[in-house]
Scaffold this active site. Structure first.
Site, PDB file in Angstrom:
ATOM      1  CG  HIS A 325      -2.014  -1.016   1.123  1.00 12.64           C
ATOM      2  ND1 HIS A 325      -3.315  -0.681   0.832  1.00 12.64           N
ATOM      3  CD2 HIS A 325      -1.999  -2.364   1.239  1.00 12.64           C
ATOM      4  CE1 HIS A 325      -4.052  -1.783   0.795  1.00 12.64           C
ATOM      5  NE2 HIS A 325      -3.274  -2.812   1.039  1.00 12.64           N
ATOM      6  CG  ASP A 537      -0.035   9.172   0.860  1.00 15.46           C
ATOM      7  OD1 ASP A 537      -0.015   8.017   1.283  1.00 15.46           O
ATOM      8  OD2 ASP A 537      -0.756  10.079   1.334  1.00 15.46           O
TER       9      ASP A 537
HETATM   10  P1  ADQ Z   1      -2.980   5.831   4.951  1.00 15.91           P
HETATM   11  O1  ADQ Z   1      -1.599   6.288   5.155  1.00 15.91           O
HETATM   12  O2  ADQ Z   1      -3.743   5.573   6.176  1.00 15.91           O
HETATM   13  O3  ADQ Z   1      -3.057   4.526   4.038  1.00 15.91           O
HETATM   14  P2  ADQ Z   1      -4.888   7.400   3.187  1.00 15.91           P
HETATM   15  O4  ADQ Z   1      -4.875   6.745   1.874  1.00 15.91           O
HETATM   16  O5  ADQ Z   1      -4.919   8.868   3.116  1.00 15.91           O
HETATM   17  O6  ADQ Z   1      -3.651   7.044   4.092  1.00 15.91           O
HETATM   18  O7  ADQ Z   1      -6.167   6.927   3.964  1.00 15.91           O
HETATM   19  C1  ADQ Z   1      -6.573   7.508   5.161  1.00 15.91           C
HETATM   20  C2  ADQ Z   1      -7.992   7.059   5.483  1.00 15.91           C
HETATM   21  O8  ADQ Z   1      -8.297   7.466   6.799  1.00 15.91           O
HETATM   22  C3  ADQ Z   1      -9.001   7.669   4.555  1.00 15.91           C
HETATM   23  O9  ADQ Z   1      -9.954   6.713   4.203  1.00 15.91           O
HETATM   24  C4  ADQ Z   1      -9.626   8.801   5.384  1.00 15.91           C
HETATM   25  O10 ADQ Z   1     -10.988   8.978   5.140  1.00 15.91           O
HETATM   26  C5  ADQ Z   1      -9.421   8.317   6.802  1.00 15.91           C
HETATM   27  N1  ADQ Z   1      -9.153   9.484   7.648  1.00 15.91           N
HETATM   28  C6  ADQ Z   1      -8.069  10.276   7.603  1.00 15.91           C
HETATM   29  N2  ADQ Z   1      -8.175  11.253   8.512  1.00 15.91           N
HETATM   30  C7  ADQ Z   1      -9.344  11.084   9.141  1.00 15.91           C
HETATM   31  C8  ADQ Z   1     -10.030  11.760  10.181  1.00 15.91           C
HETATM   32  N3  ADQ Z   1      -9.523  12.826  10.783  1.00 15.91           N
HETATM   33  N4  ADQ Z   1     -11.218  11.297  10.572  1.00 15.91           N
HETATM   34  C9  ADQ Z   1     -11.738  10.196   9.983  1.00 15.91           C
HETATM   35  N5  ADQ Z   1     -11.145   9.532   9.000  1.00 15.91           N
HETATM   36  C10 ADQ Z   1      -9.970   9.947   8.581  1.00 15.91           C
HETATM   37  C11 ADQ Z   1      -2.116   3.670   3.366  1.00 15.91           C
HETATM   38  C12 ADQ Z   1      -1.134   4.379   2.451  1.00 15.91           C
HETATM   39  C13 ADQ Z   1      -1.871   5.237   1.456  1.00 15.91           C
HETATM   40  C14 ADQ Z   1      -2.868   4.386   0.666  1.00 15.91           C
HETATM   41  C15 ADQ Z   1      -3.724   3.576   1.604  1.00 15.91           C
HETATM   42  C16 ADQ Z   1      -4.583   2.572   0.846  1.00 15.91           C
HETATM   43  O11 ADQ Z   1      -0.230   5.172   3.218  1.00 15.91           O
HETATM   44  O12 ADQ Z   1      -0.972   5.857   0.561  1.00 15.91           O
HETATM   45  O13 ADQ Z   1      -3.701   5.233  -0.096  1.00 15.91           O
HETATM   46  O14 ADQ Z   1      -2.945   2.833   2.526  1.00 15.91           O
HETATM   47  O15 ADQ Z   1      -3.805   1.763   0.043  1.00 15.91           O
END
Ligand code: ADQ
Length: 646
Positions: A325, A537
C-alpha cells in the site's frame, strides 16, 4: 413476484459471464422460475454466451440469447455504450413492473419495482446501479424521484470461485482495555481498512490480523466485535516486546520512513529485523492453519513482506499474492536498508506482487536488477515477469480506489447535507480549505501549514476570505517521533492563528481527532478546496474521497505530485511539490481564484476516474491477475504429481 416469461435485463462483465450467469440462473431455478434474459455484456465474448446457452438450453429462451450475442458483440466497456444500450431497452422491458438490475461495480443484483405507470428510463436504472450499499436497505426504499423502488438486493460474487483470505498487520478494528474486563472496540483508521473492509464484508472470507493490543486476546470481546462482520476473523497475538520491535520498530521505525524517502527518520536497530521475521512467521502459521488448497491468499502491506518466505519454509507451494500500500523507493534509498537482499528475496517468494503505481513497480524492478543478480526480469506489456530460482513471479501496478458509490450516496444524504450546511454557515463569505490526515510525518502537515502561512503573508486578498480546516486523526502516538511531530503542528497552528486572526476570523480551525463518517463526508461536501500535500504517499484516499463527495461537481483539489493518486488525478488536480512552500502558497491563491467553470471541468474529469477505477475495480483487477496464478500453480502441481501442500 415474477411471472413466467418475464424479461430481466442483466449487465455483466467479460470473463465472469458464465459464472455470474449460472449463479443468477440457479437463483431463479431455485425459485422455480423460468428465466428469460436480455444481457448487457460489456465485452463478453459471443462464445461465452453460446456455451452458456448450450448448457442451460432447456431453461432459457434461446431466441433471447441470440439477441444477446448482438448486444454483446457491440464494442465496448465504455460507460456511454452502456448508457446507450440501456436507452435501447425494449419496450417489453420498460413496461415490466419488476426489473432485475445487476451492477458490475457493486457485485450485486437489485430488484427494482416501478412505482405507478411511468416507464422506467435508462437514467432511473443507472440511479439504481449507483445506489451505495449503505443506502440500500433490504426492504422498500424509494430512491430519489420515487419512480422506482428497490425491493431487495442479492449479493453475487464475481471472482468468487476461491475463498478470499486477507492478511494484514491490523484487523479492521482495535480492541482496547478501559479497566478490568471492560473493553472498547474502535474501527481502525487508515487507507487499507477503508479499502479492503467493504470488499470482505461483501464477499465473505477470512481476515487474519492483530487486534491492536499487546498480550493475550480476550475471546469474549473479540467474538462480540466480529459478530456482524460478515467474514471470519482470525486474530494474531503479539507480546509487548514484539509490538515494540516488530510494529513500532522494523515496520514503523525502518520500513515506513525509508519507503517514504525519509531515511533520516529511520532507526536501523539490528534487533528489529529478527523480531520482524519472527512475527511474520506467526502470521504464516495462522495462514497455514486456516487456509484450504484453493483459497486466494492475499497478504497486505509492508509489515508482512516476509510472510511468503516463512510459508515456503513450511513447505507451502500454493499461490501467494501481496499488495504494497505504500510507495516502493528507488535503489539509492532502498539500498540504505541493512537487509536489502533478504527482503527482496522474501518478496520474491510471492507469486504476484502488486504496487500502487507505475513508479513503485519501476523502483522495485530497479532494485531487483541491482541487488539480485540471479534474477531475470522479462518486460511484458501487462503483468511484468520475473524469473527467480526456477519460479515465475508476476508484478503489476493496481492503483487502489474507494467505494465511490457509498461516498457519493453518503454525501447526498439529508444528515450529511444538514451538517455540511451548518459547517458552511459558521464561516460566511469564506472559502473553506480542508486538510484531513492521519497524524504522520509523511503527510506533509507542517509543510502545508507553512505554505498556508506564506499564502496569507504574500497574498493579503486571502485574509478573512479563507479558512483552513485541518483535521488530524491520532495515530501511532506512542512513538516519540509522532508525539514531537504533533507538537510541531500545534506550534504552527498557534503561530498562524496568533499572527493573522482578527476578532471575527480565525485562519486555521484545527481538530486533533477522528471524524465519524457523516462528519467526514460533511467536511468533504462543505469545503471548496481540498489540500492534500503528502511528502510521499502510496496512493492517498482522501483525495479520491473528496472527489466522490463533490456531488455538485465543483471544488478544487490541490494535490502533491508525490502522492500515488497524482498519476490518476493529474488531469483535474492542481499538482504541487509539497516541499516548495512558495509554489504551494501560490497554488492556494490559484485555487481560491479559480472560476466555477474551471472547477467543474476539472472535478468532472476526476470524478469520472475515481468512479470507474473504484475499489471493486481494484479488487477485481488484482484477483483476476491472481486467479490465473492459482490455476497455473494447481496445473504445475498436478503435472508434477504432487498435491499443493498446505
Ligand atoms: P494511509 O496512510 O492511512 O493509508 P490514506 O490513503 O490517506 O492514508 O487513507 C486515510 C484514510 O483514513 C481515509 O480513508 C480517510 O478517510 C481516513 N481518515 C483520515 N483522517 C481522518 C479523520 N480525521 N477522521 C476520519 N477519518 C480519517 C495507506 C497508504 C496510502 C494508501 C492507503 C490505501 O499510506 O498511501 O492510499 O494505505 O492503500
Amino acid at each position: 413476484m415474477r411471472g413466467d416469461g418475464e424479461t430481466f435485463p442483466f449487465h455483466v462483465r467479460a470473463g465472469d459471464f458464465s459464472k455470474l450467469f449460472t449463479k443468477l440462473l440457479f437463483y431463479h431455478v431455485e425459485l422455480g422460475q423460468k428465466l428469460r434474459g436480455y444481457f448487457f455484456a460489456q465485452s463478453a465474448r459471443a462464445g461465452d454466451i453460446k456455451s452458456v446457452a448450450a448448457s442451460v438450453n432447456d431453461r432459457v429462451d434461446v431466441h433471447t440469447l441470440t439477441n444477446v450475442i448482438e448486444v454483446a458483440t457491440a464494442e465496448g466497456g465504455d460507460r456511454r455504450v452502456h448508457d446507450q444500450r440501456l436507452q435501447r431497452l425494449p419496450h417489453g422491458i420498460r413496461e415490466q413492473r419488476f426489473l432485475w438490475v445487476t451492477d458490475d461495480r457493486r457485485k450485486r443484483a437489485v430488484v427494482v419495482e416501478k412505482k405507478g405507470d411511468l416507464p422506467v428510463a435508462a437514467r432511473d436504472v443507472l440511479n439504481v446501479l449507483q445506489c451505495g450499499r449503505n443506502h440500500i436497505p433490504l426492504n422498500n426504499l424509494a430512491i430519489r424521484d420515487s419512480r422506482i423502488e428497490i425491493l431487495s438486493t442479492i449479493n453475487y460474487k464475481l471472482t468468487s470461485m476461491n475463498r478470499l483470505i486477507v492478511v494484514s498487520n491490523r484487523l479492521p478494528f482495535a480492541l482496547d482495555s478501559t479497566g478490568e474486563e471492560l473493553w472498547t472496540v474502535t474501527p481502525a483508521a487508515g487507507g487499507l481498512v477503508s479499502a479492503v473492509e467493504p470488499v470482505l464484508r461483501e464477499r465473505g472470507g477470512i481476515w487474519i490480523g492483530w487486534p491492536g493490543i499487546a498480550g493475550e486476546i480476550p475471546k469474549g470481546p473479540l467474538a462480540e466485535a466480529t459478530r456482524d462482520a460478515g467474514y471470519k476473523v482470525v486474530p494474531v497475538a503479539l507480546s509487548e516486546t514484539e509490538r515494540d520491535e516488530f510494529y513500532y520498530g522494523y515496520s514503523n521505525g525502518v520500513i515506513w520512513p525509508l519507503f517514504h524517502d525519509l531515511q533520516n527518520f529511520c532507526n536501523f536497530e539490528p534487533a528489529y529485523w529478527q523480531a520482524y521475521k519472527e512475527v511474520n512467521e506467526r502470521y504464516a502459521d495462522a495462514i497455514a492453519r486456516c487456509s484450504q488448497p484453493d483459497d486466494f491468499i492475499w497478504v497486505h502491506d509492508y509489515h508482512l513482506m516476509y510472510v511468503a518466505q516463512a510459508l515456503r519454509e513450511r513447505g507451502l507451494r500454493a499461490a501467494l499474492s501481496f499488495f504494497l500500500h505504500i510507495p516502493f523507493p528507488p535503489y539509492d534509498i532502498f539500498s540504505k536498508l541493512p537487509q536489502p537482499q533478504r527482503l527482496l528475496r522474501a518478496l520474491l517468494q510471492f507469486d504476484l506482487l502488486g504496487f500502487q503505481t507505475r513508479r513503485d513497480l519501476r523502483n522495485f524492478l530497479g532494485c531487483v536488477r541491482r541487488v539480485m543478480l540471479d534474477v531475470r526480469v522479462v518486460p511484458r506489456r501487462e503483468l511484468q515477469l520475473v524469473r527467480f530460482e526456477k519460479r515465475e513471479i508476476r508484478l503489476g501496478h493496481f492503483p487502489i480506489g474507494i467505494d465511490f458509490d457509498s461516498f457519493e450516496n453518503g454525501a447526498m444524504s439529508d444528515g450529511v447535507a444538514q451538517r455540511s450546511q451548518q459547517l458552511r454557515a459558521n464561516f460566511p463569505d469564506c472559502q473553506l480549505i480542508l486538510g484531513v490526515d492521519r497524524l504522520d510525518y509523511s503527510k506533509g502537515i507542517p509543510e502545508r501549514l507553512r505554505a498556508y502561512r506564506d499564502a496569507l503573508e504574500r497574498h493579503p486578498e486571502l485574509r478573512g476570505r479563507v479558512v483552513l480546516i485541518q483535521v488530524v486523526v491520532p495515530s501511532r502516538v506512542e512513538i516519540p517521533r509522532y508525539h514531537e511531530f504533533k507538537q510541531r503542528i500545534d506550534r504552527l497552528v498557534g503561530d498562524i492563528n496568533g499572527r493573522f486572526s482578527t476578532s471575527n476570523w480565525l485562519p486555521v480551525q484545527y481538530h486533533f481527532r477522528g471524524l465519524d463518517r457523516d462528519d467526514l463526508l460533511a467536511h468533504y461536501r462543505a469545503c471548496d478546496i481540498a489540500f492534500v500535500t503528502p511528502l510521499k504517499d502510496g496512493m492517498n484516499l482522501v483525495a479520491k474521497e473528496y472527489c466522490a463527495c463533490r456531488i455538485d461537481e465543483d471544488g478544487a483539489l490541490i494535490l502533491s505530485q508525490f502522492a500515488g493518486a497524482a498519476e490518476q488525478l493529474k488531469t483535474g488536480a492542481l499538482l504541487v511539490n509539497p516541499y516548495d512552500v512558495e509554489e504551494v502558497a501560490d497554488t492556494v491563491l490559484k485555487a481560491f481564484r479559480m472560476t466555477d467553470a474551471e472547477r467543474t471541468a476539472r472535478m468532472k474529469r476526476m470524478r469520472r476516474g475515481v468512479r470507474d477505477e473504484n475499489v471493486f475495480w481494484w479488487v477485481d483487477s488484482f484477483l483476476r491477475a491472481g486467479a490465473k496464478l492459482v490455476a497455473r500453480t494447481a496445473r504445475v502441481a498436478t503435472r508434477r504429481g504432487a498435491p499443493t501442500k498446505r
